[in-house]
Each structure stands twice: as C-alpha cells, then as structure tokens.
Enzyme design. Structure first.
Site, PDB file in Angstrom:
ATOM      1  N   GLU A  66       0.807  -1.220   0.000  1.00  0.00           N
ATOM      2  CA  GLU A  66       0.000   0.000   0.000  1.00  0.00           C
ATOM      3  C   GLU A  66       0.847   1.280   0.000  1.00  0.00           C
ATOM      4  OE1 GLU A  66      -4.241  -0.376   1.525  1.00  0.00           O
ATOM      5  OE2 GLU A  66      -3.009  -0.855   3.268  1.00  0.00           O
ATOM      6  N   HIS A 107      -5.235   1.606  10.318  1.00  0.00           N
ATOM      7  CA  HIS A 107      -6.408   0.731  10.330  1.00  0.00           C
ATOM      8  C   HIS A 107      -7.163   0.871  11.655  1.00  0.00           C
ATOM      9  CE1 HIS A 107      -4.238  -2.245   7.363  1.00  0.00           C
ATOM     10  NE2 HIS A 107      -4.539  -1.089   6.793  1.00  0.00           N
ATOM     11  N   HIS A 161     -11.756  -0.153   6.000  1.00  0.00           N
ATOM     12  CA  HIS A 161     -10.316  -0.338   5.938  1.00  0.00           C
ATOM     13  C   HIS A 161      -9.571   0.535   6.956  1.00  0.00           C
ATOM     14  CE1 HIS A 161      -6.643  -0.581   2.982  1.00  0.00           C
ATOM     15  NE2 HIS A 161      -6.264  -0.582   4.244  1.00  0.00           N
TER      16      HIS A 161
END
Ligand SMILES: [Zn+2]
Length: 274
Positions: A82, A103, A185
C-alpha cells in the site's frame, strides 16, 4: 535529491523512527499501517514491510519514487503493497511532507455509515471539519475494474490517485481535508511534518472515540436528551468552531512531541540503532 540513505540527515531518520514508535504506542497502528516522510519533490522514505513498532535500523528504511511508488535502491527489501497511498498523495499535494495510513478500529466504523460522518467533536481535532470524506474502493475503482481482486488494498498507482483525490484539492499544494476515511479499511492522514501528521493521526482516533461515546450516550438516554434551551442531539462543532480550533491545533502541534518521544524512549520495545 537524495538517492541513497547515506545522504539523508540522521536526525530526520531518528525522527522518522520515533514517529513509527509513537503511532504504535498510541495505537494508531498495530502490525499494519505505516508512516512516510517526503525528502524532496520526487523522493519519500518509509520503512520496509514490517510492524512500525519494530523499525530500528537504516536497513529497515527504503527510499521511494513519488512518481512511481517504486524503490530507488538496488536490492531494496520488500515494501508495503500500500505504499501507493503515500506516493500518490505526495504527487497530488506538493506541500504534504508526511503521511500516515492507519487501520484504527476506533475510526473504521465511521467509514461504514454514510449518514454519520466523522466530524470534529473535540477542540484538538478541529482540523477534521464537519464531515471527513470517505473513499470507497469499490465505488471509486473496482466498479471500473470488475476483474480486479477486491482486497480493498491500495496496491497500485491508479487506486492511490483515486484515494488522494478524495482528500480534495485545497490551496497552496495542500489537500482541502487533512484526513480521508477508507471504507471498511482505515484512513489516510496528511501533514506538513512528521510531528504534525503524528498529532493529527492520534487526535483523529481520539475524536472518533469521543464521537462514538457521545452518540452512544445519546442513544442510551433517548427521550431524556433535550436540553433546557430545547435543543437535542450531539452538539457537534459548526464550521467556524471546527475551523478556529483546527488552526489552534496546528499552532500547538509541537507541544506534545517531547512527551511522546519520552514515552517511547523509556519503553524497551522501541529501539533505535542508527
Ligand atoms: Zn491498509
């Protein structure tokens, strides 16, 4: 333009590692999530694929291209899939100097309820404004790429650019919103320094906890929630209150940093071996 870690100021590397440790200590990240810092217009630094709490050495750090999100080093260790969150935010907003992806479970619920946006509830988090935008990977990307695995991970430049766009173009090379939520997420948080982005990431999660508590309190006392002036419901900050308190936070962001450094420096979990 630094092309090697040897050319990067050691004090900056130390501050970066401290930032990784602090966001773990304050539960912004666990084994997942990451911090990055821009080194130039075209280069940023972040740790390799590892828990931020355990970042300690130069070997844990990698230089990346803003343009491609790929490593600039030969034989670089594995990076985060990511990392394109970071590269595309830096590309879209040239005056963003640090980025955190989290997160946090305190924040994620607000990514699932379009009718209940995360918004400023405490003065230290006025920068959140009156509605934090939510980026939906499916609506924004997957629906145009139906064959792509829907892992919800921002693992290419197109997805990163889509997420970066959700922050909204503001003035002076900055996003209109410091924070954007990612449905189911987490969130991305931006700042003009490591200290600032760490502060904003921590206070975003704190604000989410307060908002959740206030909404829950309202539900628990339903029917008794009217005040003497006849108003009812959670008294969120309005635009002016959020704007004014947000500016105060930005002016005072340096204050907690020495405390946060002392907290992690005194904990044997966190090591710095530069
Ligand atoms: Zn993630």
């Amino acid at each position: 333009m630094p092309s090697s870690l040897a050319n990067v100021n050691e004090a900056l590397l130390r501050k970066y590692i401290l930032g990784c440790h602090i966001i773990h200590h304050h539960k912004v990240v666990d084994a997942y999530g990451h911090l990055s810092v821009r080194l130039s217009e075209s280069v940023f630094l972040m740790c390799r694929y590892m828990a931020p709490a355990l970042v300690a050495r130069r070997e844990d750090l990698v230089l990346y291209s803003v343009d491609t999100g790929e490593s600039l080093q030969d034989n670089a260790p594995r990076g985060f899939s990511e990392r394109y969150i970071h590269s595309e935010v830096y590309k879209a907003y040239p005056n963003v100097y640090a980025v955190i992806h989290s997160h946090s479970l305190d924040v994620v619920p607000f990514s699932l309820l379009p009718s209940t946006p995360l918004r400023a509830c405490i003065h230290i988090a006025g920068f959140l404004g009156t509605a934090v935008p939510v980026w939906d990977a499916t609506a924004s990307y997957y629906h145009e790429h139906p064959d792509v695995d829907r892992s919800m991970l921002v693992n290419n430049t197109d997805m990163g650019a889509s997420l970066a766009e959700a922050l909204g173009q503001g003035e002076d090379g900055l996003p209109a919103n410091s924070v954007a939520l990612m449905r189911g997420h987490g969130y991305v948080c931006t700042g003009d320094s490591i200290e600032m982005v760490v502060a904003k990431a921590i206070y975003t999660a704190q604000n989410a906890r307060v908002q959740m508590t206030a909404v829950g309190l309202l539900a628990a006392t339903s029917g008794q929630a009217s005040t003497s002036d006849g108003t009812a419901g959670v008294q969120f900050f309005d635009d002016r209150e959020a704007g004014d308190t947000g500016r105060t936070t930005i002016q005072g962001a340096a204050k907690p940093w020495p405390l946060w450094v002392a907290e992690v420096t005194g904990d044997p979990l966190y090591r710095i071996e530069l």
